[in-house]
Scaffold this motif. Structure first.
Motif, short mmCIF file in Angstrom:
data_model
loop_
_atom_site.label_atom_id
_atom_site.label_comp_id
_atom_site.label_asym_id
_atom_site.label_seq_id
_atom_site.Cartn_x
_atom_site.Cartn_y
_atom_site.Cartn_z
N VAL A 254 33.84 43.36 36.25
CA VAL A 254 34.31 42.83 37.53
C VAL A 254 33.87 43.77 38.63
O VAL A 254 33.53 44.92 38.37
CB VAL A 254 35.85 42.69 37.56
N GLN B 53 45.96 39.07 38.19
CA GLN B 53 45.48 38.83 39.55
C GLN B 53 45.20 40.13 40.29
O GLN B 53 44.22 40.26 41.01
CB GLN B 53 46.49 37.99 40.33
N LEU C 11 41.99 41.78 38.19
CA LEU C 11 40.73 41.04 38.02
C LEU C 11 40.42 40.13 39.20
O LEU C 11 39.37 39.49 39.21
CB LEU C 11 40.77 40.21 36.73
N ASN C 12 41.33 40.05 40.14
CA ASN C 12 41.10 39.23 41.32
C ASN C 12 40.69 37.81 40.94
O ASN C 12 39.66 37.30 41.39
CB ASN C 12 40.05 39.89 42.22
N THR C 13 41.47 37.20 40.09
CA THR C 13 41.18 35.84 39.68
C THR C 13 42.47 35.04 39.59
O THR C 13 43.54 35.60 39.30
CB THR C 13 40.48 35.80 38.30
N GLU C 14 42.34 33.77 39.85
CA GLU C 14 43.49 32.87 39.73
C GLU C 14 43.43 32.13 38.39
O GLU C 14 44.23 31.25 38.13
CB GLU C 14 43.46 31.83 40.86
N ALA C 15 42.45 32.47 37.55
CA ALA C 15 42.28 31.76 36.28
C ALA C 15 43.52 31.95 35.41
O ALA C 15 44.25 32.94 35.54
CB ALA C 15 41.04 32.28 35.56
N LEU D 258 41.59 33.37 30.00
CA LEU D 258 41.06 34.73 30.11
C LEU D 258 41.27 35.56 28.85
O LEU D 258 40.58 36.56 28.63
CB LEU D 258 41.73 35.46 31.29
N HIS E 133 37.36 42.06 29.24
CA HIS E 133 37.00 42.15 30.65
C HIS E 133 36.87 43.64 30.98
O HIS E 133 37.15 44.49 30.14
CB HIS E 133 38.10 41.54 31.52
#
Ligand code: URA
Length: 266
Positions: A62, A209, A212-216, A221, A226
């Motif tokens: 990331v 969040q 990883l700065n993701t909304e998944a 995930l 990662h």
């Protein structure tokens, strides 16, 4: 007679699906059946082998600190926090009034464990018991977490550090709001940099969040390696969620076994 590990798994709702076996001893893993100093003959592995991982399943690293955690380094406060040593960071957290949460919580909950741990576990925010005791994961979810750790030969404080994204309890255990997360994230990132763990276990969507700065979704995930700032990061369900969702307990156990295999391979 059932061993202690088996009892842990049973308590987690995982026995008899999973069995402990295997010859390898991963670095830094303590045998729950042994007194300290004794070597361990067997390590837990999942009965069902994990599916082979295709290269395409492995996410690229990331983006760096700023991108991943949405930190604004033009913000003096964040930049200052990211230069702190342990004593300064602990003092800063204890005195922090950056969001409104310190007004309603009893005390800040900084984190607990080995400050040079290989394993860093990140949760969401203190709950009522954590707020009262000043230590993360000491309530019901924490007992489940301790049992899960014990089942893979780990214990809080022994090569493990546990903390939360937020250091203050949101009133009534409501979800953290984005402003609170943004204000507290520099503390978490500095903890991470000071510990320099071999592996991060991000438990639940707020930890994911933040790092990883993701909304998944967690489901999409998990099961992959990662990276956060080059540090391998594994996504799993939050222990409080697992208390309500038995099927996902088995998935969390797979995640822990995956984490154990990953750290052993480093
Ligand atoms: N849930 C969390 O995310 N952290 C704690 O410390 C306790 C419950």
């Amino acid at each position: 007679m059932r061993g202690r590990s088996e009892r842990y798994l049973e308590e987690m709702g995982l026995a008899p699906v999973w069995k402990l076996r295997g010859p390898k001893r991963a670095r830094g893993i303590r045998d729950p059946e042994k007194k300290s100093g004794e070597s361990r003959p067997a390590a837990p592995v999942a009965l069902k082998p994990a599916p082979p991982r295709r290269a395409a399943e492995i996410l690229p690293p990331v983006p760096g600190l700023v991108g991943a955690a949405r930190l604004d380094l033009a913000d003096d406060r964040a930049a200052r926090i990211l230069r702190m040593d342990w004593p300064a960071l602990k003092t800063a957290v204890a005195a922090c009034q950056a969001c409104g949460l310190r007004k309603t919580c009893t005390q800040t909950v900084f984190g607990v464990g080995d400050e040079q741990a290989d394993w860093l576990l990140v949760g969401e925010a203190p709950g009522a018991e954590e707020d009262a005791r000043g230590e993360p994961f000491v309530g019901q979810a924490g007992r489940l977490l301790d049992n899960m750790l014990a089942a893979i030969g780990l214990a809080r404080g022994e090569n493990v550090y546990i903390c939360n994204v937020l250091k203050c309890r949101p009133p009534g255990n409501r979800n953290p709001d984005p402003f609170e997360v943004a204000q507290c994230t520099p503390h978490l990132l500095r903890q991470l940099e000071l510990i320099r763990p071999k592996l991060i276990l991000a438990m639940g969507r707020f930890a994911v969040q933040a790092l990883l700065n993701t909304e998944a979704s967690i489901a999409s995930l998990r099961g992959r390696l990662h990276r956060y700032q080059g540090v391998p990061l594994i996504v799993t369900y939050h222990p409080a969620y697992l208390l309500r969702s038995l099927p996902d307990k088995a998935k969390a156990w797979e995640d822990l076994c995956f984490a154990r295999r990953s750290i052993a391979a480093l």
